[in-house]
Every structure is written in structure tokens, then in C-alpha cells.
Motif scaffolding. Structure first.
Motif, PDB file in Angstrom:
ATOM      1  N   SER A   1       0.833  -1.206   0.000  1.00 35.14           N
ATOM      2  CA  SER A   1       0.000   0.000   0.000  1.00 35.14           C
ATOM      3  C   SER A   1       0.866   1.253   0.000  1.00 35.14           C
ATOM      4  CB  SER A   1      -0.925   0.011   1.217  1.00 35.14           C
ATOM      5  OG  SER A   1      -1.844  -1.039   1.140  1.00 35.14           O
ATOM      6  N   GLY A   2       1.929   1.222   0.794  1.00 32.33           N
ATOM      7  CA  GLY A   2       2.854   2.358   0.820  1.00 32.33           C
ATOM      8  C   GLY A   2       3.498   2.586  -0.529  1.00 32.33           C
ATOM      9  N   TRP A   3       3.919   1.498  -1.169  1.00 33.48           N
ATOM     10  CA  TRP A   3       4.499   1.615  -2.509  1.00 33.48           C
ATOM     11  C   TRP A   3       3.483   2.159  -3.495  1.00 33.48           C
ATOM     12  CZ3 TRP A   3       2.950  -0.963  -6.958  1.00 33.48           C
ATOM     13  CH2 TRP A   3       3.743  -0.716  -8.079  1.00 33.48           C
ATOM     14  N   TYR A   4       2.234   1.671  -3.411  1.00 30.70           N
ATOM     15  CA  TYR A   4       1.190   2.146  -4.319  1.00 30.70           C
ATOM     16  C   TYR A   4       0.930   3.642  -4.107  1.00 30.70           C
ATOM     17  CZ  TYR A   4      -3.456   3.282  -5.929  1.00 30.70           C
ATOM     18  OH  TYR A   4      -4.520   3.915  -6.516  1.00 30.70           O
ATOM     19  N   LEU A   5       0.827   4.065  -2.850  1.00 32.07           N
ATOM     20  CA  LEU A   5       0.567   5.481  -2.581  1.00 32.07           C
ATOM     21  C   LEU A   5       1.737   6.356  -3.014  1.00 32.07           C
ATOM     22  CD1 LEU A   5      -1.222   5.268   0.861  1.00 32.07           C
ATOM     23  CD2 LEU A   5      -2.232   5.881  -1.342  1.00 32.07           C
TER      24      LEU A   5
ATOM     25  N   ILE B   1      -3.163  13.790 -15.904  1.00 29.82           N
ATOM     26  CA  ILE B   1      -4.348  13.000 -16.237  1.00 29.82           C
ATOM     27  C   ILE B   1      -4.276  11.563 -15.703  1.00 29.82           C
ATOM     28  CG2 ILE B   1      -3.897  11.867 -18.446  1.00 29.82           C
ATOM     29  CD1 ILE B   1      -6.395  13.554 -19.391  1.00 29.82           C
ATOM     30  N   SER B   2      -3.066  11.042 -15.469  1.00 34.54           N
ATOM     31  CA  SER B   2      -2.942   9.655 -15.027  1.00 34.54           C
ATOM     32  C   SER B   2      -3.060   9.493 -13.510  1.00 34.54           C
ATOM     33  CB  SER B   2      -1.609   9.074 -15.494  1.00 34.54           C
ATOM     34  OG  SER B   2      -0.555   9.746 -14.860  1.00 34.54           O
ATOM     35  N   ALA B   3      -3.176  10.592 -12.749  1.00 37.67           N
ATOM     36  CA  ALA B   3      -3.277  10.515 -11.294  1.00 37.67           C
ATOM     37  C   ALA B   3      -4.643   9.965 -10.890  1.00 37.67           C
ATOM     38  CB  ALA B   3      -3.060  11.880 -10.675  1.00 37.67           C
TER      39      ALA B   3
ATOM     40  N   SER C   1       1.494   6.511  -6.689  1.00 39.45           N
ATOM     41  CA  SER C   1       0.296   7.236  -7.099  1.00 39.45           C
ATOM     42  C   SER C   1       0.456   8.748  -6.896  1.00 39.45           C
ATOM     43  CB  SER C   1      -0.905   6.732  -6.305  1.00 39.45           C
ATOM     44  OG  SER C   1      -2.065   7.416  -6.681  1.00 39.45           O
ATOM     45  N   PHE C   2       1.062   9.157  -5.784  1.00 38.82           N
ATOM     46  CA  PHE C   2       1.259  10.580  -5.547  1.00 38.82           C
ATOM     47  C   PHE C   2       2.359  11.143  -6.432  1.00 38.82           C
ATOM     48  CE2 PHE C   2      -0.836   9.875  -1.364  1.00 38.82           C
ATOM     49  CZ  PHE C   2      -1.843  10.809  -1.530  1.00 38.82           C
ATOM     50  N   GLY C   3       3.238  10.276  -6.917  1.00 43.45           N
ATOM     51  CA  GLY C   3       4.309  10.715  -7.801  1.00 43.45           C
ATOM     52  C   GLY C   3       3.803  11.081  -9.185  1.00 43.45           C
ATOM     53  N   ARG C   4       2.698  10.447  -9.584  1.00 39.61           N
ATOM     54  CA  ARG C   4       2.130  10.762 -10.893  1.00 39.61           C
ATOM     55  C   ARG C   4       1.326  12.054 -10.806  1.00 39.61           C
ATOM     56  NH1 ARG C   4      -1.314   5.798 -12.013  1.00 39.61           N
ATOM     57  NH2 ARG C   4      -0.688   5.060 -10.000  1.00 39.61           N
TER      58      ARG C   4
END
Length: 77
Positions: free
Chosen positions: A28-32, A41-43, A35-38
Motif C-alpha cells: 500500500s505504501g508503494w502504491y501510494l 491525467i494519469s493521477a 500514485s502521488f508521484g504521478r
């Protein structure tokens, strides 16, 4: 009324659930982080992130429980 049988709780239950929760938290930490790095439009929207984190945690704990059952089945042989 039928008396209920008392089920024996496995001693491996807690370690496998904790390991599943730790793996889920790391994923989950890796996903977040990803996700916040993008941006742009892809966020993902915030509600999608919330749902995805919940699904990641559920799947990690569920798979750890399935793995525990497999380990217990192998130990009984």
C-alpha cells in the motif's frame, strides 16, 4: 438446540495474519508513493486510492491465510 463444537484455533494464525498485514502495508505504501508521484491525467482520484489500499490490504491478509492453511495441511501429512 445442538451444542456448538469448540474449534481449535491454530497457533500459526496470528503470525500469518501479521505477516499479511505487513506485506499489505508495504504494498500500500508503494502504491501510494507511486500514485502521488504521478501528476496530470494519469493521477488517481483520492477515493480510488482509498479503495485500492483497502483491496491491497484485504488481498494480502487473505492470501496469507490461504498460505497458512496450505502450510497446516502439509504439516499434517
Amino acid at each position: 438446540m445442538v451444542p456448538q463444537q469448540i474449534r481449535e484455533v491454530s497457533k500459526l494464525r496470528r503470525p500469518f495474519v501479521v505477516a499479511g498485514a505487513v506485506v499489505g502495508a508495504l504494498l500500500s505504501g508503494w502504491y501510494l508513493y507511486d500514485s502521488f508521484g504521478r501528476s496530470g491525467i494519469s493521477a488517481d482520484p483520492i477515493w480510488t486510492r482509498f479503495v485500492n489500499v483497502a483491496l491491497i490490504m484485504f488481498v494480502a491478509i487473505y492470501l496469507a491465510n490461504l498460505l497458512r492453511r496450505g502450510v497446516e495441511a502439509l504439516k499434517r501429512r
